[in-house]
Design a protein around this motif. Sequence first.
Motif, PDB file in Angstrom:
ATOM      1  N   GLN A  98       0.814  -1.226   0.000  1.00 45.66           N
ATOM      2  CA  GLN A  98       0.000   0.000   0.000  1.00 45.66           C
ATOM      3  C   GLN A  98       0.843   1.270   0.000  1.00 45.66           C
ATOM      4  O   GLN A  98       0.312   2.363  -0.203  1.00 45.66           O
ATOM      5  CB  GLN A  98      -0.956   0.009   1.201  1.00 45.66           C
ATOM      6  CG  GLN A  98      -2.087  -0.996   1.044  1.00 45.66           C
ATOM      7  CD  GLN A  98      -3.073  -0.922   2.181  1.00 45.66           C
ATOM      8  OE1 GLN A  98      -3.746   0.075   2.359  1.00 45.66           O
ATOM      9  NE2 GLN A  98      -3.133  -1.985   2.961  1.00 45.66           N
TER      10      GLN A  98
ATOM     11  N   ARG B 130      -5.971  -1.062  -6.683  1.00 47.95           N
ATOM     12  CA  ARG B 130      -4.930  -0.168  -6.188  1.00 47.95           C
ATOM     13  C   ARG B 130      -3.632  -0.402  -6.960  1.00 47.95           C
ATOM     14  O   ARG B 130      -2.945   0.535  -7.353  1.00 47.95           O
ATOM     15  CB  ARG B 130      -4.714  -0.399  -4.686  1.00 47.95           C
ATOM     16  CG  ARG B 130      -3.862   0.647  -4.022  1.00 47.95           C
ATOM     17  CD  ARG B 130      -3.850   0.470  -2.499  1.00 47.95           C
ATOM     18  NE  ARG B 130      -3.618  -0.920  -2.170  1.00 47.95           N
ATOM     19  CZ  ARG B 130      -4.382  -1.646  -1.357  1.00 47.95           C
ATOM     20  NH1 ARG B 130      -5.435  -1.113  -0.779  1.00 47.95           N
ATOM     21  NH2 ARG B 130      -4.096  -2.913  -1.110  1.00 47.95           N
TER      22      ARG B 130
ATOM     23  N   GLN C 161      -9.938  -5.015  -4.317  1.00 50.59           N
ATOM     24  CA  GLN C 161      -9.408  -3.748  -3.802  1.00 50.59           C
ATOM     25  C   GLN C 161      -7.911  -3.639  -4.080  1.00 50.59           C
ATOM     26  O   GLN C 161      -7.409  -2.601  -4.513  1.00 50.59           O
ATOM     27  CB  GLN C 161      -9.649  -3.628  -2.288  1.00 50.59           C
ATOM     28  CG  GLN C 161     -11.092  -3.346  -1.899  1.00 50.59           C
ATOM     29  CD  GLN C 161     -11.271  -3.256  -0.384  1.00 50.59           C
ATOM     30  OE1 GLN C 161     -10.285  -3.148   0.349  1.00 50.59           O
ATOM     31  NE2 GLN C 161     -12.511  -3.288   0.060  1.00 50.59           N
TER      32      GLN C 161
ATOM     33  N   ASP D  20      -4.065   0.998 -10.446  1.00 53.31           N
ATOM     34  CA  ASP D  20      -4.097   2.468 -10.408  1.00 53.31           C
ATOM     35  C   ASP D  20      -2.714   3.068 -10.188  1.00 53.31           C
ATOM     36  O   ASP D  20      -2.489   4.247 -10.475  1.00 53.31           O
ATOM     37  CB  ASP D  20      -4.990   2.953  -9.253  1.00 53.31           C
ATOM     38  CG  ASP D  20      -6.471   2.755  -9.579  1.00 53.31           C
ATOM     39  OD1 ASP D  20      -6.783   2.433 -10.740  1.00 53.31           O
ATOM     40  OD2 ASP D  20      -7.301   2.913  -8.661  1.00 53.31           O
ATOM     41  N   ASN D  21      -1.814   2.271  -9.630  1.00 55.73           N
ATOM     42  CA  ASN D  21      -0.506   2.807  -9.270  1.00 55.73           C
ATOM     43  C   ASN D  21       0.619   2.287 -10.147  1.00 55.73           C
ATOM     44  O   ASN D  21       1.783   2.310  -9.753  1.00 55.73           O
ATOM     45  CB  ASN D  21      -0.223   2.531  -7.786  1.00 55.73           C
ATOM     46  CG  ASN D  21      -1.073   3.432  -6.912  1.00 55.73           C
ATOM     47  OD1 ASN D  21      -0.810   4.627  -6.792  1.00 55.73           O
ATOM     48  ND2 ASN D  21      -2.131   2.873  -6.322  1.00 55.73           N
TER      49      ASN D  21
END
Lengths: 513, 513
Positions: free
Chosen positions: A234, A427, A423, A430-431
């Motif tokens: 994360q 993420r 999820q 998206d990154n």
Amino acid sequence: MSNIRHALSARRADDFAQWYQEVITAADLAEESGVRGCMVIKPWGYGIWERIQRLMDDRIKATGHENCYFPIFIPLSNFEREAAHVEGFAKEMAVVTHHRLIADGKGGLIPDPEAKLEEPLVVRPTSETIIGDAMARWVQSWRDLPLLTNQWANVVRWEMRTRMFLRTSEFLWQEGHTAHEDAASAQEHTLRMLEVYRACAENDLALPVIAGEKPENERFPGAVETWSIEAMMQDGKALQAGTSHYLGTNFAKASGIQYQDREGSQQYCHTTSWGVSTRLIGGIIMVHGDDDGLRVPPAIAPHQVIILPMLRDKEGDDELLAYCEELRAAIAATSTLGEKTRVLLDKKPGKAAAKRWDWVRKGAPVILEIGGRDMENGTVSLLRRDRLWAENGKPDFATPTRDDAAASLPTMLEDIQKNLFDQAAKRRDDNITRGITDMAALADFYSSEKRYPGWVEVQWSKPTGAALDTVVEKLKSLKLTVRNVPIDSEPADGTCIFTGEPAVERIFVARAY
Amino acid sequence: MSNIRHALSARRADDFAQWYQEVITAADLAEESGVRGCMVIKPWGYGIWERIQRLMDDRIKATGHENCYFPIFIPLSNFEREAAHVEGFAKEMAVVTHHRLIADGKGGLIPDPEAKLEEPLVVRPTSETIIGDAMARWVQSWRDLPLLTNQWANVVRWEMRTRMFLRTSEFLWQEGHTAHEDAASAQEHTLRMLEVYRACAENDLALPVIAGEKPENERFPGAVETWSIEAMMQDGKALQAGTSHYLGTNFAKASGIQYQDREGSQQYCHTTSWGVSTRLIGGIIMVHGDDDGLRVPPAIAPHQVIILPMLRDKEGDDELLAYCEELRAAIAATSTLGEKTRVLLDKKPGKAAAKRWDWVRKGAPVILEIGGRDMENGTVSLLRRDRLWAENGKPDFATPTRDDAAASLPTMLEDIQKNLFDQAAKRRDDNITRGITDMAALADFYSSEKRYPGWVEVQWSKPTGAALDTVVEKLKSLKLTVRNVPIDSEPADGTCIFTGEPAVERIFVARAY
Ligand SMILES: [Zn+2]
Ligand SMILES: [Zn+2]
């Protein structure tokens, strides 16, 4: 949602490293042991590891491997042999030099000078050489191939800077070792095990990963090819979560693993090795954890459902417990993700609210709180760990009937498993940034305000040797590393971001653990 | 039945020790590793261990324990602390003194003198002290008790004379460690775990055992009570197959495991520890093996049923394999002893007869040989490992239809499990002698012609201290040891065979491993 009172004091967005340590403590996963670099893995952490082991072991056995156990001690001479043919030989390891303690005459104990080993023994950092010795005994003919072995074991690498689950002096892992007739079958097997790792990571651990080949500088010493699965944490960093190596005939030559081929002549085997470790638990924390603690994917949760009776130490408790026990039995009779649903009726002393937050921090997928009123209504108060907070900033309890709760849990748990994966995959996607084509832009990207910039996919000319060293140094100055070349990536169509030469493939660049 | 051509060359009756070694090799269980005192556990041996682990672990968890993992290294100072309060402190252990290897300048490697540890680390011989340290951190109040932990791990005890499975420098085991409020609950738990061992040994391993208390001289150093399960081998010797210790407050005091009791004052915990190890496999060999190799009880057999197609490397093989695969699927869909039946279709290259004898030596409970004629008749050729030979000295094949074979296997396997237990229990009971009341008769008994005299139950006055030492010495001169005082033995009614005083209990005397 600023009115939420989160269960942890550290926030991911403020101090990811401190948050990581707090999750480990708050979820009661592990603790420092007092022995340098070694951790104690506590029941909830070890329970997660047991689940990973069970699911991974099933997958490893389904691909034809059998488990063995090899000695923890490796004679020094094996490393001398390895040191001779391997360049990047790692020398930090635990060395056993004596086999007895005696009193020092001052109330203490010392290694007995009379009991010094003629040849020191090394606590295995990995077992290629000792398993290679065994393979040399076991393989005679092509009929003995492929030889597919695996072992679950502890290994020790003396680490100067340690971090729980991510880098500890002792850790637990599985190491697969196989021998094959030729390069093609060994290479195929290297990729088959990489696929086993990908499937286990994604389906069981809900960890989206990129499977691909590591660049030359990141190869296991002695390997011809090293492949990895890489997961995005994360904080945008990469974690190498598993590796699979094609070793060519390098280890076979060092250990003398030879076979008589179908035409009757002697050949060296082509070997592979591959491993995943307790490091995976670090990945689970950093991918699925949130500001309330850990969230454990149902497939690897030691308990998937916690029943918390709100006991009052008085009359009515027995009735409430009976109500809960009926529920427990009904849930235990259901199946989730192909196995019996794992449900715990937590009768330990303590206040229900405090116990609820303990289980939230541990990340149990579903918590069922049951008080007198629930019992009267024939309902339960149900909390999904992946949807903890309601719009009003309070825990988002649902109150299905007891029967509905038992009946709907398997589907709900499967939904939680999917939700955690989705999820994380969103993420991750998206990154990932594409389209950065020169070093200045890359430097700019990683020095931007954005706290967690993620990974960048660049095109490169796959430099080797000194040219690759130059690239690695350049990246190092930006605290970056090359991760892997995804198996299924688009073909290159541009120029190398590092050399300006025509690019031959796409590779991920990222900060990493 | 002298016309039988047995599958081993050694006979139990001729040379039990040599037979034991031959079974290990012939059943492909384990081999010497080349590392002093350490063995390589091969797939069939490790598969049996995995089955034992699974069944024992289920039983340990069913009694409320959770698994943890503690460091392999124990600081020297922990042993100094232990040495201070424990008399029989064992000093033979592997000592790590350095954390790095460097080149010696002559092409070899040496422990780096610059990387000498300030405090040497010991490779755990058992984990009481390091787990005690953790318990001291974990236990605060009576609410934390009982604390029920277990760990599966490798341990190392430097053994001068080793024997595979029975005494090796490194071995695998589980060690349970628990902390309790008072003596009564700790003692009760000590016996509960002894009962878990008895139940697993008898029901899962088909090993009949005597559960009882060890005499003072055989206690674990630091224990207040040591209990054991003892199994009789086919040579009449006893094998201690598991132990459970009540440690009083000795280890709690050494590690500082204290709790606040219900009245608010500080108390030391009462602790227990208990373990079984890969030694159990040695017991399985020596109880169930015969002159054709091992016989594995179905509950712990990695494969319970082997299907051997008689392939001919020509036309018809595919049809035969399809016939076998249908059978495999039918058997795999059945349940045996509460789990899916474990069946292997063995397609490896090799002659069917040679493969049959390999599986006989390994002790697979049932072998199904299937050739072209079987397929034509819709039958299978079935061999039960516990009834291998017909009266005519030939393998005792039955030829049920394929459907009948699949349907009857679960019952047959359960019958084999029971039969192995019954054979062993009868042999054990037949070889227990009672009524010997003086030392001359005892000496006579053990020096008789009878090759395997078994165990003698004697009455004794339960001497302690120096008086017990005298008894132990007397027995030692006859190569005998005291084993245990069975939990359920008859009360004493005679005089002590050693001291002539009134007897207080009955105890087993035997030769032992
Ligand atoms: Zn494979
Ligand atoms: Zn217990």
